[in-house]
Design a protein around this motif. Structure first.
Motif, PDB file in Angstrom:
ATOM      1  N   THR A  16       8.957   6.705 -11.364  1.00  0.00           N
ATOM      2  CA  THR A  16       8.078   6.909 -10.228  1.00  0.00           C
ATOM      3  C   THR A  16       8.436   6.284  -8.592  1.00  0.00           C
ATOM      4  OG1 THR A  16       6.802   8.065 -11.738  1.00  0.00           O
ATOM      5  CG2 THR A  16       6.110   8.488  -8.929  1.00  0.00           C
ATOM      6  N   TRP A  17       8.840   7.264  -7.467  1.00  0.00           N
ATOM      7  CA  TRP A  17       8.604   6.468  -6.669  1.00  0.00           C
ATOM      8  C   TRP A  17       7.675   7.180  -5.506  1.00  0.00           C
ATOM      9  CZ3 TRP A  17      12.574   3.074  -4.780  1.00  0.00           C
ATOM     10  CH2 TRP A  17      13.396   3.144  -5.068  1.00  0.00           C
ATOM     11  N   TYR A  18       7.022   5.875  -4.458  1.00  0.00           N
ATOM     12  CA  TYR A  18       5.933   6.381  -4.063  1.00  0.00           C
ATOM     13  C   TYR A  18       6.435   6.046  -2.458  1.00  0.00           C
ATOM     14  CZ  TYR A  18       3.651   6.009  -8.538  1.00  0.00           C
ATOM     15  OH  TYR A  18       3.225   6.376  -9.821  1.00  0.00           O
ATOM     16  N   THR A  19       5.888   6.305  -1.216  1.00  0.00           N
ATOM     17  CA  THR A  19       6.113   6.778  -0.087  1.00  0.00           C
ATOM     18  C   THR A  19       5.196   5.151   0.309  1.00  0.00           C
ATOM     19  OG1 THR A  19       6.111   8.704   0.277  1.00  0.00           O
ATOM     20  CG2 THR A  19       5.185   7.707   1.964  1.00  0.00           C
ATOM     21  N   LEU A  20       5.885   4.129   1.297  1.00  0.00           N
ATOM     22  CA  LEU A  20       4.700   2.822   1.224  1.00  0.00           C
ATOM     23  C   LEU A  20       4.486   3.786   2.375  1.00  0.00           C
ATOM     24  CD1 LEU A  20       4.369   0.123   1.245  1.00  0.00           C
ATOM     25  CD2 LEU A  20       5.823  -0.407   3.103  1.00  0.00           C
ATOM     26  N   THR A  21       2.756   3.485   2.456  1.00  0.00           N
ATOM     27  CA  THR A  21       1.437   4.029   3.180  1.00  0.00           C
ATOM     28  C   THR A  21       2.258   3.430   5.472  1.00  0.00           C
ATOM     29  OG1 THR A  21       0.014   3.631   1.927  1.00  0.00           O
ATOM     30  CG2 THR A  21      -0.089   4.012   4.647  1.00  0.00           C
TER      31      THR A  21
ATOM     32  N   MET B  55       1.581  -1.612  -0.057  1.00  0.00           N
ATOM     33  CA  MET B  55      -0.217  -0.560   0.483  1.00  0.00           C
ATOM     34  C   MET B  55       1.173   1.329  -0.207  1.00  0.00           C
ATOM     35  SD  MET B  55      -3.008   1.331  -0.071  1.00  0.00           S
ATOM     36  CE  MET B  55      -4.091  -0.282   0.497  1.00  0.00           C
ATOM     37  N   THR B  56       0.331   2.030  -1.146  1.00  0.00           N
ATOM     38  CA  THR B  56       1.611   3.344  -1.360  1.00  0.00           C
ATOM     39  C   THR B  56       0.495   4.404  -0.752  1.00  0.00           C
ATOM     40  OG1 THR B  56       0.635   4.052  -3.655  1.00  0.00           O
ATOM     41  CG2 THR B  56       3.032   2.266  -2.879  1.00  0.00           C
ATOM     42  N   ASP B  57       0.920   6.334  -0.094  1.00  0.00           N
ATOM     43  CA  ASP B  57       0.014   6.821  -0.219  1.00  0.00           C
ATOM     44  C   ASP B  57      -0.615   7.716  -1.385  1.00  0.00           C
ATOM     45  OD1 ASP B  57       0.489   6.475   3.131  1.00  0.00           O
ATOM     46  OD2 ASP B  57       1.795   8.120   3.200  1.00  0.00           O
ATOM     47  N   GLU B  58       0.574   7.893  -1.952  1.00  0.00           N
ATOM     48  CA  GLU B  58      -0.356   7.794  -3.212  1.00  0.00           C
ATOM     49  C   GLU B  58      -0.145   7.202  -4.388  1.00  0.00           C
ATOM     50  OE1 GLU B  58       3.638   9.496  -1.499  1.00  0.00           O
ATOM     51  OE2 GLU B  58       2.723   7.888  -2.412  1.00  0.00           O
ATOM     52  N   ALA B  59      -0.535   6.415  -4.913  1.00  0.00           N
ATOM     53  CA  ALA B  59      -1.326   5.200  -6.100  1.00  0.00           C
ATOM     54  C   ALA B  59      -1.916   3.897  -5.618  1.00  0.00           C
ATOM     55  CB  ALA B  59       0.183   4.957  -7.467  1.00  0.00           C
TER      56      ALA B  59
END
Length: 93
Positions: A57-62, A22-26
């Motif tokens: 593109t990097w995302y933040t892991l929730t 789960m990511t914050d952005e995607a």
């Protein structure tokens, strides 16, 4: 004798299990992922960034930043990779 330099981050590829990570952005990312676990300057928390392998593109892991016991960055990273392999919407905890 010289001491080896401290390791402040780990980056590895992993294939996410059912339900992915789960990511914050995607939202949920699935498939082949690259995971970066980075020790923050306080020495007691980590930022976890995740991307689809081959993407820019990097995302933040929730749940990131997450606490990590001093000296346990490598163990935290290994555990996180195992949880992502199992899937289930893995979060940084």
């Amino acid at each position: 004798m010289n001491n080896p330099p401290a390791v402040n981050s780990y980056v590895d590829r992993v294939t996410a299990g059912p339900g992915g990570a789960m990511t914050d952005e995607a939202g949920v990312l699935t498939g082949d992922l690259t995971v970066a676990t980075i020790l923050l300057s306080d020495g007691h928390s980590v930022r976890v960034a995740i991307q689809r392998s081959g993407s820019d593109t990097w995302y933040t892991l929730t749940g990131s930043p997450a606490p990590v016991p001093a000296g346990r960055l490598a163990a935290y990273h290994r555990d996180l990779l195992g949880r992502i392999r199992r899937g289930g919407g893995t979060r940084a905890t």
